[in-house]
Design a protein around this motif. Structure first.
Motif, PDB file in Angstrom:
ATOM      1  N   ARG A 195       0.821  -1.214   0.000  1.00  0.00           N
ATOM      2  CA  ARG A 195       0.000   0.000   0.000  1.00  0.00           C
ATOM      3  C   ARG A 195       0.863   1.277   0.000  1.00  0.00           C
ATOM      4  N   ALA A 196       1.960   1.269   0.770  1.00  0.00           N
ATOM      5  CA  ALA A 196       2.777   2.480   0.915  1.00  0.00           C
ATOM      6  C   ALA A 196       3.858   2.597  -0.155  1.00  0.00           C
ATOM      7  N   GLY A 197       4.088   1.524  -0.914  1.00  0.00           N
ATOM      8  CA  GLY A 197       5.108   1.566  -1.955  1.00  0.00           C
ATOM      9  C   GLY A 197       6.522   1.625  -1.393  1.00  0.00           C
ATOM     10  N   ILE A 198       6.779   0.796  -0.384  1.00  0.00           N
ATOM     11  CA  ILE A 198       8.118   0.762   0.215  1.00  0.00           C
ATOM     12  C   ILE A 198       8.693  -0.639   0.097  1.00  0.00           C
ATOM     13  N   PHE A 199      10.011  -0.732   0.249  1.00  0.00           N
ATOM     14  CA  PHE A 199      10.654  -2.047   0.234  1.00  0.00           C
ATOM     15  C   PHE A 199      11.498  -2.216   1.476  1.00  0.00           C
ATOM     16  N   ALA A 248      -9.579   0.883  13.154  1.00  0.00           N
ATOM     17  CA  ALA A 248      -9.647   1.972  14.131  1.00  0.00           C
ATOM     18  C   ALA A 248      -8.655   1.713  15.250  1.00  0.00           C
ATOM     19  N   ARG A 249      -8.414   2.716  16.046  1.00  0.00           N
ATOM     20  CA  ARG A 249      -7.493   2.572  17.158  1.00  0.00           C
ATOM     21  C   ARG A 249      -8.028   1.572  18.184  1.00  0.00           C
ATOM     22  N   SER A 250      -7.113   0.993  18.938  1.00  0.00           N
ATOM     23  CA  SER A 250      -7.486   0.024  19.961  1.00  0.00           C
ATOM     24  C   SER A 250      -7.721   0.729  21.293  1.00  0.00           C
ATOM     25  N   LEU A 259      -3.007   2.289  11.138  1.00  0.00           N
ATOM     26  CA  LEU A 259      -2.290   2.476   9.878  1.00  0.00           C
ATOM     27  C   LEU A 259      -3.143   3.237   8.874  1.00  0.00           C
ATOM     28  N   ALA A 260      -4.454   2.994   8.924  1.00  0.00           N
ATOM     29  CA  ALA A 260      -5.374   3.619   7.976  1.00  0.00           C
ATOM     30  C   ALA A 260      -5.416   5.140   8.098  1.00  0.00           C
ATOM     31  N   GLU A 261      -4.860   5.685   9.170  1.00  0.00           N
ATOM     32  CA  GLU A 261      -4.850   7.131   9.341  1.00  0.00           C
ATOM     33  C   GLU A 261      -3.809   7.817   8.456  1.00  0.00           C
ATOM     34  N   HIS A 262      -2.862   7.045   7.937  1.00  0.00           N
ATOM     35  CA  HIS A 262      -1.859   7.622   7.037  1.00  0.00           C
ATOM     36  C   HIS A 262      -2.438   7.710   5.628  1.00  0.00           C
ATOM     37  N   LEU A 264      -1.287   7.202   2.726  1.00  0.00           N
ATOM     38  CA  LEU A 264      -0.920   6.104   1.818  1.00  0.00           C
ATOM     39  C   LEU A 264      -1.540   4.770   2.214  1.00  0.00           C
ATOM     40  N   LEU A 265      -2.153   4.709   3.400  1.00  0.00           N
ATOM     41  CA  LEU A 265      -2.659   3.435   3.912  1.00  0.00           C
ATOM     42  C   LEU A 265      -4.155   3.486   4.218  1.00  0.00           C
ATOM     43  N   LYS A 266      -4.869   4.373   3.567  1.00  0.00           N
ATOM     44  CA  LYS A 266      -6.312   4.474   3.791  1.00  0.00           C
ATOM     45  C   LYS A 266      -6.999   3.142   3.496  1.00  0.00           C
ATOM     46  N   GLY A 267      -7.891   2.745   4.377  1.00  0.00           N
ATOM     47  CA  GLY A 267      -8.618   1.491   4.186  1.00  0.00           C
ATOM     48  C   GLY A 267      -7.888   0.272   4.693  1.00  0.00           C
ATOM     49  N   TYR A 268      -6.685   0.451   5.235  1.00  0.00           N
ATOM     50  CA  TYR A 268      -5.927  -0.695   5.743  1.00  0.00           C
ATOM     51  C   TYR A 268      -6.678  -1.306   6.928  1.00  0.00           C
TER      52      TYR A 268
END
Length: 343
Positions: A195-199, A248-250, A259-262, A264-268
């Motif tokens: 999702r974030a495009g990282i390696f 959502a947060r715990s 993670l979904a708050e970033h 690049l990671l919406k919907g995670y």
């Protein structure tokens, strides 16, 4: 099923009444006394008549082991059973699951496992000989548990944004660890990368003891961990929580972002879970007894509090383990090619 008394007595009561009727009834009663044990023996055998083995695919102290022991403390007395915990680590829980599916379906060998061996590992491990959907009889969901993305102290990373920025600027320089190839934690990490495009290089571990040690010591940079494994290290300041994988947060970690708050990671949204299962072909009556016992145990306030204190989320009444297994397998399958997990 026990035969009704009236049916057992019919051959004797059908005799034509005589002035010796009283004697006839006495004979019939005697006949019933002789036939009753045989009739009762035709019913389902009593369960349990010996200890019940709970096979756990991870070393003692981990999240799956903790879930099993919390449930076992209350479920055993409720069922009138002695539950014996048997830790059989290896292959992200698959070794233990294989042992269970190869056992007799008599209720004396049960699995308390996770989304690893009950959904994920078979997608990437050609040596796995069992199919969770075909070879396991679901008893019920125990709890779900989000995964934590954590940083080792030597990275200097304190936030999710810093983590993604650092990884993007340094492709391939950093590594992250999980509890094994094809584990839920591995899939969670690969979904972040996709999702974030990282390696980042993935480092598989057998269990979490050595993983957390390497992470705290600086040998490993980042990791995907269960809250149960991570919390003691977070509380002592040896690990830094960056984000949680649930949508959502715990409530247990309200200051840790999802993670979904970033951007690049919406919907995670990917969480692990713990569940109880048995070998396939478990007799329906026994399966129902175990399922009802587990559901009742999960309503125990002490059990609920202990699970929640360990960072686990209790299932809703509508939760269906078989459906959850199928849905997760479909989601994980999409990540296999991206992560080249079979190479």
């Amino acid at each position: 099923m026990h035969m009704p008394i009236s049916r057992l007595l019919t051959p004797f009561l059908a005799v034509r009444p005589t002035r010796r009727g009283a004697l006839g009834l006495a004979v019939a009663a005697a006949a019933w006394a002789c036939h009753a044990p045989a009739a009762l023996a035709q019913g389902a055998p009593a369960w349990p008549t010996k200890p019940v083995k709970i096979v756990i695919g991870y070393p003692p102290g981990g999240s799956v082991d903790q879930a099993a022991r919390i449930i076992g403390d209350a479920l055993g007395p409720r069922l009138g059973a002695t539950l014996v915990m048997d830790n059989q680590g290896g292959a992200a829980g698959a070794i233990a699951a294989q042992r269970v599916v190869s056992s007799p379906a008599d209720g004396y060998t049960l699995l308390v496992g996770s989304s690893n061996e009950m959904a994920a590992t078979g997608l990437v491990n050609p040596a796995q000989k069992y199919d969770p959907l075909k070879d396991l009889a679901p008893i019920g969901l125990i709890a779900t548990a989000p995964v934590l993305l954590v940083a080792g102290p030597k990275t200097g990373v304190k936030t999710l944004a810093e983590f993604i920025d650092l990884a993007k600027r340094n492709p391939g320089k950093f590594s992250y660890g999980s509890s094994g190839v094809g584990s839920t934690l591995h899939f969670a990490g690969e979904l972040i990368k996709q999702r974030a495009g990282i390696f980042m290089a993935h480092i598989p571990y057998r269990g979490t003891a050595s993983l957390t040690s390497d992470l705290a010591g600086g040998t490993l940079d980042f990791a995907m961990l269960s809250p149960t494994a991570a919390l003691p290290f977070i509380q002592s300041g040896r690990l830094v929580p960056l984000a949680i994988t649930s949508a959502a947060r715990s409530p247990a970690l309200p200051n840790v972002p999802a993670l979904a708050e970033h951007p690049l990671l919406k919907g995670y949204d990917l969480v692990g879970w713990f569940a109880m299962a048995a070998p396939r072909n478990l007799p329906p009556a026994l399966a129902q007894q175990l399922t009802q016992g587990l559901k009742a145990t999960l309503q125990d306030p002490v059990v609920r509090r202990r699970l929640e204190d360990a960072g686990m989320v209790l299932p809703t009444p509508q939760s269906d383990l078989a459906t959850l297994m199928r849905d997760d397998m479909a989601q994980y399958a999409k990540l296999v090619d991206f992560a080249k997990m079979k190479d």
